[in-house]
Design an enzyme around this catalytic site. Structure first.
Site, PDB file in Angstrom:
ATOM      1  N   GLY A 155       0.817  -1.207   0.000  1.00  0.00           N
ATOM      2  CA  GLY A 155       0.000   0.000   0.000  1.00  0.00           C
ATOM      3  C   GLY A 155       0.849   1.254   0.000  1.00  0.00           C
ATOM      4  O   GLY A 155       2.043   1.220   0.292  1.00  0.00           O
ATOM      5  N   GLY A 175       3.848   8.056   2.824  1.00  0.00           N
ATOM      6  CA  GLY A 175       4.782   6.948   2.792  1.00  0.00           C
ATOM      7  C   GLY A 175       4.191   5.693   2.189  1.00  0.00           C
ATOM      8  O   GLY A 175       3.140   5.717   1.558  1.00  0.00           O
ATOM      9  N   VAL A 176       4.898   4.597   2.424  1.00  0.00           N
ATOM     10  CA  VAL A 176       4.557   3.313   1.823  1.00  0.00           C
ATOM     11  C   VAL A 176       4.461   2.260   2.917  1.00  0.00           C
ATOM     12  O   VAL A 176       5.171   2.330   3.920  1.00  0.00           O
ATOM     13  CB  VAL A 176       5.632   2.901   0.788  1.00  0.00           C
ATOM     14  CG1 VAL A 176       5.267   1.591   0.103  1.00  0.00           C
ATOM     15  CG2 VAL A 176       5.839   4.009  -0.240  1.00  0.00           C
ATOM     16  N   GLY A 181       0.421   5.700   0.776  1.00  0.00           N
ATOM     17  CA  GLY A 181      -0.397   6.828   1.176  1.00  0.00           C
ATOM     18  C   GLY A 181       0.301   8.140   0.893  1.00  0.00           C
ATOM     19  O   GLY A 181       1.333   8.191   0.209  1.00  0.00           O
ATOM     20  N   ASP A 196     -11.542   8.721  12.117  1.00  0.00           N
ATOM     21  CA  ASP A 196     -11.501   8.270  10.714  1.00  0.00           C
ATOM     22  C   ASP A 196     -11.885   6.797  10.604  1.00  0.00           C
ATOM     23  O   ASP A 196     -11.230   6.024   9.898  1.00  0.00           O
ATOM     24  CB  ASP A 196     -10.121   8.503  10.108  1.00  0.00           C
ATOM     25  CG  ASP A 196     -10.131   8.395   8.578  1.00  0.00           C
ATOM     26  OD1 ASP A 196     -11.217   8.575   7.982  1.00  0.00           O
ATOM     27  OD2 ASP A 196      -9.074   8.136   7.983  1.00  0.00           O
TER      28      ASP A 196
END
Length: 368
Positions: free
Chosen positions: A52, A57-58, A54, A170
């Site tokens: 994934g 970062g990763v 974002g 969230d």
């Protein structure tokens, strides 16, 4: 204190100057001794695979060599010339580092190396959104015992957080992890924060649109745990029906979808609603539509009652996480806290779909 830790403290102290971050920064300074100095990361982790990415970062799946344990490495990019360590990362560390609950993802370690911050989490194979997507080809829904078990675990985690004055801000299916054994884990505390009593003003730019409560959509900056409960109500309906309860396309569309089911609020049903910045007296007037709520959520009886008690305004009238755990919905039909197997469920789903397992086929890639 090592050079790496002093460097991290310097980044933190220089990165955030506005008032809203000062308390968080002070907490983060106190935490720098918990952050490991640079180590030989390649020797500690193997079988790295990107799963994934974002804004900051990763995320990689990896195996901790010494303990032979799967983990998720969240690599945060830092930039000394700009913002340094993102505030979402600071908040996540500050909120989650002391949380120890079966239904909250565990943060194993924090490593600062090569101008990057690595957050090492326990690894769970899928999130709730992945699981629900597997049901779509056959228009299936989760069996009721799974719905109830998932809801119980989510409420347990939220009750734990709220007791410690932490609001997630969230909650959505993508941030809820589901293990093979049916254990639910709330993840991604990047927007989480400690709240205060009495409530104070916070940003209204929180919560993904479909799970955002009406007070936030109306522009309120004062909220607390009831924000999470609204999001959880939307998720409850979604895991029962396998479709979003309020799939708005924009903020006004989102409000109207809420009003169509919960009713358009007024000063009688929600004292003070007319003081919110985005409230309009000319909003279309919809009555409460319980029939549509039942049809959309696929919930009946006590399950529907839980949902109704959560999706209420004003926010202070919403059912709390602790209160929901005592609802008769969880007392009927001999409900136990035994978790139904997700592995067995997925076998049944794949047999119906005749499709291979959901896998992330990204090739292994070094992050060092």
């Amino acid at each position: 204190m090592s050079r790496e830790i002093r460097s991290l403290e310097s980044i933190i102290s220089d990165a955030r100057e506005n008032t809203h971050e000062k308390m968080l920064i002070r907490k983060q300074r106190d935490m720098t001794t918990d952050i490991a100095p640079e180590r030989d990361l390649q020797g500690r982790f193997c079988s790295l695979r990107r799963i994934g990415e974002g804004t900051y970062g990763v995320v990689f799946k990896a195996i901790h060599v010494r303990d032979n344990v799967k983990c998720a490495l969240k690599m945060i990019r830092t930039d000394r010339d700009e913002e340094g360590i993102p505030s979402t990362c600071l908040r996540e560390i500050s909120c989650i580092k002391d949380l120890q609950h079966d239904n909250i993802v565990t943060l194993f370690d924090i490593i600062y190396a090569n101008s990057k911050l690595y957050m090492v989490f326990e690894f769970i194979d899928r999130d709730l959104k992945n699981l629900l997507e597997m049901l779509e080809p056959t228009n299936s829904v989760l069996p009721p015992n799974y719905v109830k078990s998932f809801m119980w675990q989510l409420l347990s985690a939220l009750s734990y957080c709220h007791l410690r004055r932490i609001v997630h801000r969230d909650l959505k299916p993508q941030n809820i992890l589901v293990s093979d054994s049916g254990v639910i884990k709330i993840a991604d505390f990047g927007l989480a924060r400690n709240f205060s009593f009495p409530s104070r003003n916070y940003t209204h730019e929180v919560v993904t649109l479909w799970y955002r409560p009406p007070e936030i959509l109306l522009g309120s900056q004062r909220y607390s745990t009831s924000l999470d409960m609204w999001s959880l109500g939307c998720i409850f309906s979604e895991i029962a029906s396998n479709k979003p309860l309020f799939p708005g396309e924009c903020e006004i569309s989102q409000l109207f979808k809420i009003f169509e089911i919960v009713g358009t609020p007024n000063i009688k049903s929600w004292p003070g609603v007319d003081s919110f910045p985005h409230y309009k007296a000319v909003f279309p007037q919809w009555p409460v539509n319980l029939k549509k709520l039942e049809e959309t959520s696929c919930l009946t009886g006590n399950g529907l009652d839980v949902l109704r008690e959560i999706l209420r305004y004003p926010p202070e009238r919403r059912l709390t996480a602790k209160g929901a755990l005592s609802h008769r919905y969880f007392l009927q039909n001999g409900f136990t806290q035994n978790r139904p197997s997700v592995t067995d469920l997925m076998k049944d789903i794949r047999a119906q779909n005749r499709t291979p397992p959901l896998l992330n086929n990204h090739q292994e890639k070094s992050i060092f």
